[in-house]
Design a protein around this motif. Structure first.
Motif, PDB file in Angstrom:
ATOM      1  N   ASP A   1       0.851  -1.183   0.000  1.00  0.00           N
ATOM      2  CA  ASP A   1       0.000   0.000   0.000  1.00  0.00           C
ATOM      3  C   ASP A   1       0.892   1.240   0.000  1.00  0.00           C
ATOM      4  O   ASP A   1       1.637   1.476   0.963  1.00  0.00           O
ATOM      5  CB  ASP A   1      -0.892  -0.019   1.243  1.00  0.00           C
ATOM      6  CG  ASP A   1      -1.790   1.204   1.326  1.00  0.00           C
ATOM      7  OD1 ASP A   1      -1.724   2.067   0.439  1.00  0.00           O
ATOM      8  OD2 ASP A   1      -2.563   1.294   2.299  1.00  0.00           O
ATOM      9  N   PRO A   2       0.842   2.066  -1.046  1.00  0.00           N
ATOM     10  CA  PRO A   2       1.737   3.237  -1.111  1.00  0.00           C
ATOM     11  C   PRO A   2       1.594   4.172   0.083  1.00  0.00           C
ATOM     12  O   PRO A   2       2.589   4.702   0.586  1.00  0.00           O
ATOM     13  CB  PRO A   2       1.321   3.922  -2.423  1.00  0.00           C
ATOM     14  CG  PRO A   2       0.714   2.831  -3.248  1.00  0.00           C
ATOM     15  CD  PRO A   2       0.029   1.931  -2.271  1.00  0.00           C
ATOM     16  N   ALA A   3       0.362   4.366   0.557  1.00  0.00           N
ATOM     17  CA  ALA A   3       0.162   5.266   1.699  1.00  0.00           C
ATOM     18  C   ALA A   3       0.801   4.699   2.952  1.00  0.00           C
ATOM     19  O   ALA A   3       1.402   5.427   3.745  1.00  0.00           O
ATOM     20  CB  ALA A   3      -1.335   5.505   1.915  1.00  0.00           C
ATOM     21  N   PHE A   4       0.666   3.379   3.146  1.00  0.00           N
ATOM     22  CA  PHE A   4       1.269   2.760   4.324  1.00  0.00           C
ATOM     23  C   PHE A   4       2.785   2.872   4.260  1.00  0.00           C
ATOM     24  O   PHE A   4       3.452   3.190   5.244  1.00  0.00           O
ATOM     25  CB  PHE A   4       0.849   1.297   4.419  1.00  0.00           C
ATOM     26  CG  PHE A   4       1.350   0.607   5.661  1.00  0.00           C
ATOM     27  CD1 PHE A   4       0.582   0.569   6.806  1.00  0.00           C
ATOM     28  CD2 PHE A   4       2.622   0.037   5.704  1.00  0.00           C
ATOM     29  CE1 PHE A   4       1.055  -0.036   7.963  1.00  0.00           C
ATOM     30  CE2 PHE A   4       3.093  -0.566   6.847  1.00  0.00           C
ATOM     31  CZ  PHE A   4       2.308  -0.607   7.975  1.00  0.00           C
ATOM     32  N   ARG A   5       3.359   2.600   3.084  1.00  0.00           N
ATOM     33  CA  ARG A   5       4.819   2.682   2.965  1.00  0.00           C
ATOM     34  C   ARG A   5       5.291   4.113   3.189  1.00  0.00           C
ATOM     35  O   ARG A   5       6.337   4.343   3.806  1.00  0.00           O
ATOM     36  CB  ARG A   5       5.265   2.171   1.599  1.00  0.00           C
ATOM     37  CG  ARG A   5       6.772   2.012   1.492  1.00  0.00           C
ATOM     38  CD  ARG A   5       7.171   1.448   0.146  1.00  0.00           C
ATOM     39  NE  ARG A   5       6.906   0.021   0.027  1.00  0.00           N
ATOM     40  CZ  ARG A   5       7.758  -0.925   0.401  1.00  0.00           C
ATOM     41  NH1 ARG A   5       8.919  -0.608   0.943  1.00  0.00           N
ATOM     42  NH2 ARG A   5       7.448  -2.188   0.244  1.00  0.00           N
ATOM     43  N   ALA A   6       4.514   5.078   2.719  1.00  0.00           N
ATOM     44  CA  ALA A   6       4.885   6.472   2.947  1.00  0.00           C
ATOM     45  C   ALA A   6       4.877   6.800   4.430  1.00  0.00           C
ATOM     46  O   ALA A   6       5.748   7.511   4.938  1.00  0.00           O
ATOM     47  CB  ALA A   6       3.936   7.402   2.181  1.00  0.00           C
ATOM     48  N   ARG A   7       3.876   6.285   5.144  1.00  0.00           N
ATOM     49  CA  ARG A   7       3.813   6.512   6.580  1.00  0.00           C
ATOM     50  C   ARG A   7       5.010   5.864   7.276  1.00  0.00           C
ATOM     51  O   ARG A   7       5.620   6.455   8.162  1.00  0.00           O
ATOM     52  CB  ARG A   7       2.503   5.923   7.129  1.00  0.00           C
ATOM     53  CG  ARG A   7       2.443   5.856   8.637  1.00  0.00           C
ATOM     54  CD  ARG A   7       1.123   5.288   9.093  1.00  0.00           C
ATOM     55  NE  ARG A   7       1.211   4.818  10.475  1.00  0.00           N
ATOM     56  CZ  ARG A   7       0.197   4.355  11.185  1.00  0.00           C
ATOM     57  NH1 ARG A   7      -1.000   4.299  10.655  1.00  0.00           N
ATOM     58  NH2 ARG A   7       0.365   3.945  12.419  1.00  0.00           N
ATOM     59  N   PHE A   8       5.344   4.654   6.877  1.00  0.00           N
ATOM     60  CA  PHE A   8       6.482   3.969   7.475  1.00  0.00           C
ATOM     61  C   PHE A   8       7.783   4.727   7.191  1.00  0.00           C
ATOM     62  O   PHE A   8       8.635   4.886   8.072  1.00  0.00           O
ATOM     63  CB  PHE A   8       6.565   2.543   6.916  1.00  0.00           C
ATOM     64  CG  PHE A   8       7.528   1.654   7.637  1.00  0.00           C
ATOM     65  CD1 PHE A   8       7.112   0.912   8.733  1.00  0.00           C
ATOM     66  CD2 PHE A   8       8.852   1.551   7.241  1.00  0.00           C
ATOM     67  CE1 PHE A   8       7.990   0.087   9.415  1.00  0.00           C
ATOM     68  CE2 PHE A   8       9.740   0.729   7.911  1.00  0.00           C
ATOM     69  CZ  PHE A   8       9.312  -0.008   9.001  1.00  0.00           C
ATOM     70  N   ARG A   9       7.914   5.206   5.969  1.00  0.00           N
ATOM     71  CA  ARG A   9       9.111   5.965   5.592  1.00  0.00           C
ATOM     72  C   ARG A   9       9.229   7.217   6.449  1.00  0.00           C
ATOM     73  O   ARG A   9      10.321   7.585   6.905  1.00  0.00           O
ATOM     74  CB  ARG A   9       9.015   6.320   4.106  1.00  0.00           C
ATOM     75  CG  ARG A   9      10.269   6.967   3.527  1.00  0.00           C
ATOM     76  CD  ARG A   9      10.055   7.339   2.069  1.00  0.00           C
ATOM     77  NE  ARG A   9       9.813   6.164   1.244  1.00  0.00           N
ATOM     78  CZ  ARG A   9       8.670   5.926   0.590  1.00  0.00           C
ATOM     79  NH1 ARG A   9       7.657   6.783   0.689  1.00  0.00           N
ATOM     80  NH2 ARG A   9       8.540   4.855  -0.152  1.00  0.00           N
ATOM     81  N   ARG A  10       8.079   7.857   6.677  1.00  0.00           N
ATOM     82  CA  ARG A  10       8.094   9.077   7.478  1.00  0.00           C
ATOM     83  C   ARG A  10       8.444   8.775   8.928  1.00  0.00           C
ATOM     84  O   ARG A  10       9.188   9.517   9.571  1.00  0.00           O
ATOM     85  CB  ARG A  10       6.720   9.752   7.413  1.00  0.00           C
ATOM     86  CG  ARG A  10       6.663  11.062   8.181  1.00  0.00           C
ATOM     87  CD  ARG A  10       5.290  11.675   8.091  1.00  0.00           C
ATOM     88  NE  ARG A  10       4.277  10.779   8.631  1.00  0.00           N
ATOM     89  CZ  ARG A  10       2.979  11.064   8.618  1.00  0.00           C
ATOM     90  NH1 ARG A  10       2.551  12.160   8.059  1.00  0.00           N
ATOM     91  NH2 ARG A  10       2.114  10.219   9.146  1.00  0.00           N
ATOM     92  N   GLU A  11       7.913   7.680   9.466  1.00  0.00           N
ATOM     93  CA  GLU A  11       8.240   7.312  10.839  1.00  0.00           C
ATOM     94  C   GLU A  11       9.745   7.140  11.008  1.00  0.00           C
ATOM     95  O   GLU A  11      10.340   7.621  11.980  1.00  0.00           O
ATOM     96  CB  GLU A  11       7.535   6.016  11.239  1.00  0.00           C
ATOM     97  CG  GLU A  11       7.903   5.546  12.644  1.00  0.00           C
ATOM     98  CD  GLU A  11       7.230   4.243  13.033  1.00  0.00           C
ATOM     99  OE1 GLU A  11       7.428   3.819  14.185  1.00  0.00           O
ATOM    100  OE2 GLU A  11       6.515   3.665  12.214  1.00  0.00           O
ATOM    101  N   ALA A  12      10.360   6.437  10.058  1.00  0.00           N
ATOM    102  CA  ALA A  12      11.801   6.211  10.145  1.00  0.00           C
ATOM    103  C   ALA A  12      12.562   7.532  10.098  1.00  0.00           C
ATOM    104  O   ALA A  12      13.501   7.761  10.867  1.00  0.00           O
ATOM    105  CB  ALA A  12      12.252   5.292   9.012  1.00  0.00           C
ATOM    106  N   ARG A  13      12.125   8.433   9.207  1.00  0.00           N
ATOM    107  CA  ARG A  13      12.845   9.705   9.057  1.00  0.00           C
ATOM    108  C   ARG A  13      12.685  10.580  10.301  1.00  0.00           C
ATOM    109  O   ARG A  13      13.666  11.137  10.809  1.00  0.00           O
ATOM    110  CB  ARG A  13      12.312  10.441   7.828  1.00  0.00           C
ATOM    111  CG  ARG A  13      13.061  11.748   7.546  1.00  0.00           C
ATOM    112  CD  ARG A  13      12.475  12.501   6.371  1.00  0.00           C
ATOM    113  NE  ARG A  13      11.194  13.090   6.682  1.00  0.00           N
ATOM    114  CZ  ARG A  13      10.017  12.653   6.247  1.00  0.00           C
ATOM    115  NH1 ARG A  13       9.966  11.591   5.478  1.00  0.00           N
ATOM    116  NH2 ARG A  13       8.889  13.264   6.579  1.00  0.00           N
ATOM    117  N   LEU A  14      11.448  10.691  10.799  1.00  0.00           N
ATOM    118  CA  LEU A  14      11.207  11.569  11.937  1.00  0.00           C
ATOM    119  C   LEU A  14      11.893  11.067  13.194  1.00  0.00           C
ATOM    120  O   LEU A  14      12.533  11.828  13.926  1.00  0.00           O
ATOM    121  CB  LEU A  14       9.708  11.704  12.177  1.00  0.00           C
ATOM    122  CG  LEU A  14       8.888  12.401  11.091  1.00  0.00           C
ATOM    123  CD1 LEU A  14       7.422  12.432  11.489  1.00  0.00           C
ATOM    124  CD2 LEU A  14       9.401  13.797  10.825  1.00  0.00           C
ATOM    125  N   ALA A  15      11.723   9.776  13.478  1.00  0.00           N
ATOM    126  CA  ALA A  15      12.275   9.243  14.715  1.00  0.00           C
ATOM    127  C   ALA A  15      13.794   9.207  14.683  1.00  0.00           C
ATOM    128  O   ALA A  15      14.441   9.278  15.735  1.00  0.00           O
ATOM    129  CB  ALA A  15      11.731   7.842  14.963  1.00  0.00           C
TER     130      ALA A  15
END
Length: 736
Positions: A52-66
């Motif tokens: 799911d592109p939206a899910f992967r985008a959310r996961f990518r953002r979590e990694a970047r922010l944290a």
């Protein structure tokens, strides 16, 4: 911690996997070790979710922010690969339990513990907010407990204070019970740092009391209470005054009235460093039982279990492993060989609980078991005698179910009083029941006026009064007596089944409410509540309210106005069957065939007669079930026994009366089989037990009211009669 399976990889991203820390439908969390020897928690997401592109985008953002967060009380991401087929990220391993595990398993933290917890989480949030971020999911499950203090994890739905969310417009993100009113209303423009502070206030109240400030139940009910009701902060009195004040300020409905995370940190740090306490933590802030958990998990991390060998046996994900060994409720009924055995084996009555406990306790202590008397007060000869007789039959069947058990810890006696539905008769019945010192609780009365008149007598005697068919909100708009135990949905919560249907089943976005002014405050309250929390508000749902004047043309005019507003569904908020029928006729004449709903007071034969064909398809909420039409094993068994004994299907409220007696029996069992049970013990304990009944589960909130989620039912007009659809949360589109 569990052993690695044969199919688990040995390494991932240069990290050696040691054990499984947890697994669920979305993926697996491993214990891993870096080349330098540091322990990590490594989260891997299943490929089907990552597609799911939206899910992967959310996961990518979590990694970047944290990865960019470096505060001491935040668990940062140390490595990640968001682009892998099964994306993963690694964080420092914290061997302690989550706050949810600690409180649910070992009870609330001490006042000092709550101060340390709050001060350090406030500091973490202040640093997050200073970085221009909002966490948006601060909850006990996202807080890990270490010896020196808590750690905030999971930035999966964090976002910048001015960034665009990855969810649908107006979607609610966060965890019901720990999110702010602005998040519950999906007011995206208002969700900022104050939302995290509100969530932290919920967390601190939970840590201090062991209960959630906005109760439990389904998401819709919890979110509704978050927006419209004050939090339950009973138990905060043991905290120092500055902490109590701080928590209350965090839970202000308006974001602007809450303190900042930085200001909250200063208050709580001053409390944590007060007389007799150091400011470092070093384990003194955690209960000994939680310290043992931290020590055990630290030791197990140093000695992980060996990898499991391949196995052909299927593995069950989640749930209670013992469930596979238990017979289903339906199979228990199939094995029962007689009327008494069916009811005694049913999980709907108290007998199954008693049997399990008796098997462990070895029955009563010598001689015959003690006798407990339950009073039953009803209108058996007056205008409400049909309902009274139905409830009496249900109560007698419940008593027979328990007494059919040879190993029961006590025997029940039902003492019946007929009050004729009158206030004077109710007071006399109450005096006779309270004068009998063997009576430990009373089910009834069955009329509102009788309940009002009898309650003071029972209150003075500390005798629990379980209401079945009387709405406690109607009987006592305020100051409900403490001994009154409502076992059905309260009037102020009757909109929940309607809200659930329009939200979950019909997915209606534009709802119109016909507010029948002839019903006074009742209609106004229903209309106000539906407008305040519209169906599908998380995806832009709206409610318009159209007053129906008291004159005869009022319902028709309001219905016309609702259609002019392009309504997709119409709700009649009123109590008159005739005026509801006028609304139905107007909608049908205009060709409207969307969902049309009303409330139980209007669900009368007069509605069917006056509306004619226009009544077809209308849905009504109701606080009672129809067991002969319910599709559950417990309801089928109850109906079969009722038919066998009385030669007829159960009447209205019979199943609810059966459950009320079962609740008393369960309470008595919890208090033990000894002879020293006092009435006051029963009236206090009855609110702390949970009873899985024929009609529904009886579970109570701290304010002594029934947990409203899943306590209502839906009926639909079909073929000129009211057809039972089921408990509202179980109704599907195809049922209608």
């Amino acid at each position: 911690m569990r052993a690695l399976r044969a199919e688990d990889p040995e390494t991932l991203g240069g990290h050696r996997l040691l054990a499984r820390l947890g697994a669920g439908g979305m993926g697996v969390v491993y214990l891993a070790r870096t080349e330098s020897g540091a322990l990590l928690a490594l989260k891997v997401i299943r490929a089907e979710y990552a597609a799911d592109p939206a899910f992967r985008a959310r996961f990518r953002r979590e990694a970047r922010l944290a990865t960019g967060l470096t505060g001491r009380w935040v668990v940062p991401v140390t490595a990640a690969d968001p682009e892998a087929r099964e994306p993963w990220l690694a964080t420092a391993f914290v061997p302690g339990p989550s706050l949810a595990e600690a409180v649910d398993g070992h009870g609330p933290l001490s006042g000092h513990g709550v101060a340390v917890l709050g001060a350090r989480l406030a500091r973490a949030l202040a640093e997050v907010h200073a970085a221009g971020l909002v966490h948006r999911d601060v909850k006990p499950g996202n807080i890990l407990l270490a010896l020196d203090g808590p750690r905030l994890i999971d930035f999966g739905i964090a976002q910048g204070t001015h960034s665009t969310a990855l969810t649908a417009p107006d979607a609610v993100v966060g965890t019901p019970g720990f999110l702010s009113p602005e998040q519950a209303r999906a007011d995206a423009d208002e969700v900022g740092p104050p939302g995290d502070v509100f969530s932290l206030g919920c967390v601190l109240a939970y840590a201090a009391t062991g209960t959630r400030p906005f109760g439990t139940g389904g998401p819709a009910a919890v979110l509704y209470r978050t927006v419209h009701e004050e939090p339950d902060l009973a138990g905060l009195d043991r905290l120092p005054p500055p902490m109590r004040t701080a928590v209350r300020e965090c839970l202000a409905k308006e974001p602007g009235r809450r303190p900042t995370a930085a200001a909250l940190r200063q208050v709580l740090e001053a409390v944590a460093a007060g007389p007799g306490h150091g400011a470092s933590g070093d384990g003194d802030w955690l209960p000994p039982a939680v310290l043992r958990v931290v020590a055990e998990r630290s030791a197990r991390a140093l000695d992980p279990p060996p990898r499991s060998a391949p196995s052909a046996a299927p593995e069950f994900s989640g749930g209670d492993d013992s469930a596979a060994a238990r017979p289903s409720r339906r199979r228990v009924f199939a094995l029962a060989g007689s009327t008494a055995a069916v009811l005694a084996a049913s999980g709907a009555g108290a007998a199954v609980l008693l049997a399990r406990r008796n098997a462990a306790a070895g029955g009563s202590e010598g001689g015959a078991p003690p006798t407990r008397t339950i009073g039953f007060q009803a209108d058996l000869t007056g205008p409400g005698k049909a309902s009274g007789r139905a409830q009496e039959r249900g109560a007698r069947l419940a008593v027979a179910a328990l007494n059919s058990r040879a190993d029961a810890r006590f025997r029940l006696v039902l003492k019946v009083e007929d009050d004729g539905g009158r206030a004077a008769g109710a007071r006399e019945s109450a005096r006779r029941l309270t004068a009998d010192r063997t009576v430990v609780a009373v089910v009834g009365p069955t009329a509102t006026a009788a309940a009002r008149a009898a309650a003071p007598v029972y209150e003075k005697a500390s005798l629990a009064l379980l209401l079945v068919s009387v709405d406690a909100d109607t009987a006592w708009p305020s100051n409900k007596p403490r001994v009154v135990c409502p076992t059905t949905l309260l009037g102020r919560e009757r909109q929940l089944p309607v809200l659930d249907y329009l939200t979950r089943v019909s997915r209606t976005r534009r709802t119109a409410v016909v507010e029948d002014r002839a019903a006074g405050d009742t209609a106004w309250d229903l209309a106000r509540d539906l407008r305040a929390t519209p169906p599908n508000w998380d995806i832009g749902g709206t409610v318009t309210v159209h007053p129906a004047a008291v004159d005869g043309n009022g319902p028709r005019g309001a219905a016309d106005a609702a259609l002019a507003a392009r309504a997709q569904a119409v709700v009649y908020a009123g109590t008159s069957p005739d005026r509801a029928a006028a609304c139905a006729r107007a909608l049908t004449a205009a060709g409207f065939d969307g969902p049309r709903l009303g409330f139980e007071p209007a669900m009368r034969p007069a509605f069917l007669t006056a509306a004619g064909e226009a009544a077809e398809g209308w849905l009504f909420e109701a606080p009672y079930t129809e067991p002969e039409a319910a599709r559950t094993g417990a309801a089928e068994a109850f109906t079969a026994v009722h038919r066998a004994r009385y030669g007829a299907d159960p009447g209205r409220w019979a199943a609810e009366a059966y459950d009320a007696v079962g609740l008393v029996a369960r309470t008595l069992d919890a208090l033990g089989a000894g002879s020293g049970i006092e009435r006051g013990q029963v009236s206090e304990r009855v609110f702390r037990v949970v009873h899985d009944g024929v009609a529904k589960t009886l579970r109570f909130r701290s304010e002594r009211t029934l947990e409203s989620e899943n306590a209502g039912f839906l009926y639909q007009v079909a073929g000129g009669s009211f057809r039972f659809l089921g408990r509202h949360d179980q109704v599907r589109a195809e049922d209608g």
